[in-house]
Each structure stands twice: as C-alpha cells, then as structure tokens.
Design a protein around this motif. Structure first.
Motif, mmCIF file in Angstrom:
data_model
loop_
_atom_site.group_PDB
_atom_site.id
_atom_site.type_symbol
_atom_site.label_atom_id
_atom_site.label_comp_id
_atom_site.label_asym_id
_atom_site.label_seq_id
_atom_site.Cartn_x
_atom_site.Cartn_y
_atom_site.Cartn_z
ATOM 1 N N ALA A 222 0.849 -1.199 0.000
ATOM 2 C CA ALA A 222 0.000 0.000 0.000
ATOM 3 C C ALA A 222 0.882 1.247 0.000
ATOM 4 O O ALA A 222 0.863 2.055 0.932
ATOM 5 N N ARG A 292 -5.274 -3.128 -1.092
ATOM 6 C CA ARG A 292 -4.257 -2.258 -0.477
ATOM 7 C C ARG A 292 -4.736 -1.793 0.892
ATOM 8 O O ARG A 292 -5.283 -0.693 1.029
ATOM 9 N N THR A 293 -4.561 -2.619 1.897
ATOM 10 C CA THR A 293 -4.917 -2.238 3.256
ATOM 11 C C THR A 293 -3.964 -1.145 3.738
ATOM 12 O O THR A 293 -2.740 -1.322 3.661
ATOM 13 N N PRO A 294 -4.477 -0.024 4.249
ATOM 14 C CA PRO A 294 -3.582 1.032 4.759
ATOM 15 C C PRO A 294 -2.654 0.483 5.834
ATOM 16 O O PRO A 294 -3.037 -0.385 6.621
ATOM 17 N N TYR A 295 -1.426 0.987 5.871
ATOM 18 C CA TYR A 295 -0.448 0.480 6.823
ATOM 19 C C TYR A 295 -0.948 0.569 8.269
ATOM 20 O O TYR A 295 -0.724 -0.351 9.066
ATOM 21 N N GLU A 296 -1.605 1.655 8.617
ATOM 22 C CA GLU A 296 -2.076 1.792 9.999
ATOM 23 C C GLU A 296 -3.023 0.656 10.372
ATOM 24 O O GLU A 296 -2.898 0.043 11.439
#
Length: 311
Positions: A222, A292-296
C-alpha cells in the motif's frame, strides 16, 4: 467444491492463503513440517485438513498434492539451507503438479530482480547480484521450463497476522515486550511491505483467472512507509515510548562473525539501503483493483494477532 493445498501453510503468506481460500469456499489442505503449529493455526477450521510432512521428500509432496486442482507453494527455509534445499523442494513440487495436472501458484519475493532504480514491472531484466537472488531466479526458470500451468507472484517484504519471520515482526515482538527495540534499516528510508491478507487475495484472484497463467505478476504493498512512520503507528497503537535503534549493514556483518543466519543476511541488506519497489500496473490493467490495506490498519491487525498468540 474447489480444492487446494498450501505448501508452507504455517508461514506468514501460507497462513493468509489458507484463510483466503477458505473464505472463498475452497476445501484446503495445510502442509508444513510442524504438526503442532498447524493444529494451533487451523485445528478449529473444519474446511482445513492438516497434513504435516517434509517438502524435501518427494513422496510427502506427491501424497499431499494428490487430487488437488491448485497447489500454492509458499515454503521458505532458513537462508543457510537455500542452495540445496530450495531446488530439491521445487523439483518435488513440479513433479507433483505434473502428476496431478494441477495449477502451480508460486509465492515469490523480489530477490531475483536484483538492484532496480524505478518501480519494477514484470518485463524488467532480472540480473540478480546476490547468491539468494540467483537461487530465486533458478527456481523461477525451473517452473517456466516445466511445461505446467504456473503463476510466479512477486511480493515485497511481508507483514501481517502470523507473519513471524519478518523484519516488522522482529521489531514488534520487542515492542510488545516493552523492551528497547531495533529496526532493521534506516528509519528515514521509505520502503514497501505487503500485508499478507492483501497478497493472498491477489494470489487467489490470479489463480482463478485462466488467462493469468504462464506469467509473472508483481503485487506491491500500500505505497511506501518509512521506519519513522512505522514506529509512529506502533507508538499510537501501543503507547510504547522507549527508544528504537536503527540496525544497519555494519552491525549485521559484525553479528555474522558469530551467527550463520546473520552472515547469510548481509548480502540482502542492500534492500534496506536502496529498496526495490514493485509496479502493480499489470495486475490493475488485466485483473482489477489491487487489495491495499492502509499500513495503519494492517499494523494494528498484526499487533492484535501477536497479542492473542502470546495470551
């Protein structure tokens, strides 16, 4: 019901592949050496059959792959065993794929690309300069020359639930013990990581797409994230306030004097100095939107999974 086997099911990507396949209605066999670990991960899931075995033994591989339509190869082994171990395993896997008339899906890393200066497409020339990059390219060529339906899927560094043999897990494990922690590489350098459930979603989507076979595919993360950004997310999620030290090539080289695994890791430290980034344009053009899962969100999920495991 479609059936599949995941070789290396106890690893980070292997675990994610099993869970993704189950969510799509597959009957799944989980294969790895450690039966106790397989039972811990999958013993409560009725759609998953557990079968321990050794992938370096041809009959173990052929037995677990019997009557399987999709064979997902996500086995990894310690660096010191790569030279002989990986080619033997690949030979056994290819033999099983041929015997069953199955489809092979190889979860690969980025080592075969060697040093690259721009986001890498699947058409990029592969000229690896490291021993391990050359081994990964050798395995890729074995698959391509085997006259079987295959997918070679390149992923950046993993992170996610049960992805334990990773740089991010190394740092998180120290932080969750409230110890002074270490981050491998420069904290101000932007690097790319794949959240394993995202990688598994893309891999299974490709496996179910007939025209995707006999090709290579790049699955990026992501975007990029610096070490400082990673630590910031972790501090917010955990309340951790201790110092995080950057560990660079010099320290790994020194540790390599005493430890074979560290010695084998030195040549791969170039990836923490000049990262290789993947282009996902081919996937998005021919398959669809990349997961694309956000890093947070992904890092919080990894922390949550680690806390559950430790309890």
């Amino acid at each position: 019901m479609k059936n599949a086997v995941v070789l290396g099911a106890s690893g980070g990507m292997g675990y994610a592949l099993v869970m993704e396949l189950v969510s799509r209605g597959f009957s799944v066999t989980a294969f790895a050496r450690n039966e106790k670990r397989l039972k811990e991960l999958f013993g409560h899931i009725k759609e998953v059959m557990i079968q321990p075995g050794d992938a370096s033994i041809e009959m173990d591989v052929k037995q677990v792959c019997k009557e399987k339509e999709f064979i997902f190869h996500s086995i990894n082994i310690p660096y010191p065993e790569w030279t002989n171990g990986h080619p033997i395993i690949m030979k056994n896997v290819i033999a099983a794929v041929k015997e069953e008339g199955a489809n092979l899906i190889l979860a690969d890393n980025i080592y075969a690309y060697g040093k690259q200066s721009v986001p890498v497409t699947e058409e990029a020339l592969k000229n690896p300069h490291t021993k391990k990059g050359k081994i990964r390219l050798q395995l890729e060529k074995m698959v391509q020359e085997a006259n079987i339906p295959y997918l070679v899927i390149h992923f950046p560094d993993y992170y996610g639930p049960n992805a334990e043999n990773t740089y991010i897990h190394f740092t998180l494990s120290q932080i969750l013990q409230n110890r002074s922690s270490q981050f491998v590489g420069a904290l101000n350098l932007a690097r790319e990581y794949i959240y394993t459930p995202d990688g598994a979603k893309a891999a299974v989507e490709l496996a179910l797409t007939p025209h995707a076979y006999r090709q290579n595919w790049n699955i990026p993360g992501a975007g990029t994230m610096t070490g400082h950004e990673f630590i910031g997310i972790v501090r917010e999620a955990t309340g951790y306030r201790k110092k995080v030290m950057s560990v660079k090539k010099g320290m790994i080289s020194f540790l390599g004097i005493f430890d074979k695994m560290m010695r084998e890791s030195v040549e791969m430290m170039y990836l923490t100095e000049k990262p290789v980034l993947l282009s996902g344009s081919k996937y998005e053009r021919e398959i669809g939107t990349l997961p694309r899962t956000p890093y947070e969100k992904g890092i919080r999920a990894a922390i949550s999974a680690m806390k559950k495991t430790s309890n």
